[in-house]
Structures are given as C-alpha cells and as structure tokens.
Design a protein around this motif. Sequence first.
Motif, PDB file in Angstrom:
ATOM      1  N   THR A 164      -0.224   3.485   6.508  1.00  0.00           N
ATOM      2  CA  THR A 164       0.173   3.645   5.104  1.00  0.00           C
ATOM      3  C   THR A 164       0.831   4.995   4.842  1.00  0.00           C
ATOM      4  OG1 THR A 164      -1.564   2.153   4.332  1.00  0.00           O
ATOM      5  CG2 THR A 164      -0.640   3.690   2.726  1.00  0.00           C
ATOM      6  N   LEU A 197      -4.155  -0.245   7.502  1.00  0.00           N
ATOM      7  CA  LEU A 197      -3.969   0.530   6.284  1.00  0.00           C
ATOM      8  C   LEU A 197      -4.176   2.012   6.546  1.00  0.00           C
ATOM      9  CD1 LEU A 197      -5.762  -1.715   3.637  1.00  0.00           C
ATOM     10  CD2 LEU A 197      -3.334  -1.137   3.665  1.00  0.00           C
ATOM     11  N   ALA A 227       0.811  -1.221   0.000  1.00  0.00           N
ATOM     12  CA  ALA A 227       0.000   0.000   0.000  1.00  0.00           C
ATOM     13  C   ALA A 227       0.847   1.276   0.000  1.00  0.00           C
ATOM     14  CB  ALA A 227      -0.963  -0.021   1.184  1.00  0.00           C
ATOM     15  N   PRO A 228       1.834   1.440   0.892  1.00  0.00           N
ATOM     16  CA  PRO A 228       2.641   2.678   0.848  1.00  0.00           C
ATOM     17  C   PRO A 228       3.457   2.823  -0.428  1.00  0.00           C
ATOM     18  CG  PRO A 228       3.553   1.113   2.435  1.00  0.00           C
ATOM     19  CD  PRO A 228       2.215   0.592   2.038  1.00  0.00           C
TER      20      PRO A 228
END
Length: 320
Positions: free
Chosen positions: A193, A189, A108-109
Amino acid sequence: MATDLATPPVKTARTPGSPPGVARRLWRFRWLYLMLVPGLAYFLVFKYVPMRGLQIAFQDFIPFLGYNGSEWVGFKHFVDLFTGPDFNRLMYNTLFLALLNIIFVFPAPIIVALMLNELRINILKRSVQSLIYIPHFLSWTIVASLTYILFSVDYGVIAGWIHEVVGGTKVDYVAQPEWFRPVIILQTLWKTTGWTTIIYLAALAGVNHDLYEAARMDGAGRWRQLWHVTLPAIRPTIVVMAILMSGNLLDMSFEQIWLMTNNLNRATADVFDTFVYYVGINQGAYSYATAVGLFKGVAGVLLIFGSNWLAKRLGQRGLF
C-alpha cells in the motif's frame, strides 16, 4: 503589393560531424538512448528470448531430445488442463484472491494518498510516508516469517493476545484454510500500500490549486472539494492503474503464496502460479506446466485489452 508574411522555418543548428535526419536526432540524444540499453537488454534476455520455450506447451517435451526431437501433440495439454480435476479449484482460488485484491488492495493506496494529501503538518506527513514505504523493501520471506511469529498458534504474539481477550480455543491463523485468504490480503496491504501510494501522491501534486480556490469561493467544503476536484483530477491515473491490475488478476505473488502454503491449507492456497511450480519442477511435467503458464499469460493479455477497451468506451483515455 502583397507580401508573404509566412514565418520562414527555423533551422536548427547542426552539430559538427553528426549525421543528418533521424540519425542526427539519435546522435543528439545518444546518452539518453544509451541509458535505455540495460532495460532493453533485460527485457530481451529475460522476457522475449525465453518465449521460444513456449513451443513445448504443444509438445511432449523430453529434455534429452530438445525442442526439435520432442513429439508435437497440439493442444493435448490444454485439453488436459481444462478437463482435469484441478482447473476449477485453481480458477476459483485465483479469482477469489483477485476479487479480494480488487475490493481491498486496489483502493487502499488511493485512500491513503488522499489522507496524506489532507495533512498540513509536513513533518508528520513525511514521517508517515517513510513508515509506510519501509515494508516494500522487505522480502516476502521476511513478511512470511513475521506472520508466523505474530499469528502462529504456538508462539504467535497477536494470536495469544486474541486468545486472552476473546477466550476459547486457540486458532492457528497461518494453518487453517479459512484464514489463509485474510492473512494473504493483510500481508499484501501492509507490504504494497505505501509504495503504490507514491503514484497517487505524484498525481495529486499535479492538481491545479486554483481549482480548490474556485471551489471554496463557491462554498464547497473539504468533502465536496475531494469529490469534485481531487478525484476527477487523479481519475486518469486510477484508470491506468486499474488496467494494469486487470492484467495481473490471474498472476498472484508466487513467493507470498508458496511461503504461506502448508499441507493443511493447500486446497485453499493452490493458485496457477504455485501449481505451475508444483507440476513443472516437482513432477517434471514441463509441457503441462508451460501450457498452464501460457493460458495464464494469454488471459492476462486479453484482460488488459478488454479493460482498456472498456475504459475508452466509458470516456477515459485508456492505456493505449
């Protein structure tokens, strides 16, 4: 006649009153080393000194008798752990959450950093960065409270909206076992993130822009530049972060899991971290809880060394 053209060694100026050799270099950078003292003191006091207590994993520890008076039992507690009824459930729950973290949380990041890197409007880029950084500074207690406010069956705003749109029976997302893992992943998340994105944005800032110019001259579009220039440039950072994450595969966030655990979802929510707290603090089984924690720590070290070895075998630099 031949002359020696070798360049004579340059002698560095010596600070008056400073000792020679290594001590002189220490004295020269004394303020930098002084800044290391708080960090070293933290690790010494809170990480290394408590390791003396690991010996109770091999004892029937009784607080009144202390380390020296408690009976040594060898690997008895480890045998109880591996043959007990809780080990398979704990391992399954922990590895399942770890797998979900690898699939959803880890990339995600990277995706967010790549998207932010493509923004050309600076004010929009900075605004988005600020907004996604904020959740990192909220405690897990606040995150859990927000989750209950939004998803509980009684007064959850989002839960009520889903019920109105979809219809049917209301679902208690914070109590049902089948919804525990999705909620935990969504929390992770949302909270982590944005902050982790900083690392990848820093790596992207170091990419040579001449590579993009050369790629454009060769006819590469934005997607090909991303695939052939950007991703290879930040690959070492991704590998290092993957190695560090591998060491925490069995290390779930205790505060997050504990705050979202209740009597209805406990069978799904129990992981090694919460189990250590439950048997160690609530039941007073200090030796058994220490054995569980020691097993988790040793497994984490082995995972780090194993992932680092694998990264080097695949041609990457690795962590060490």
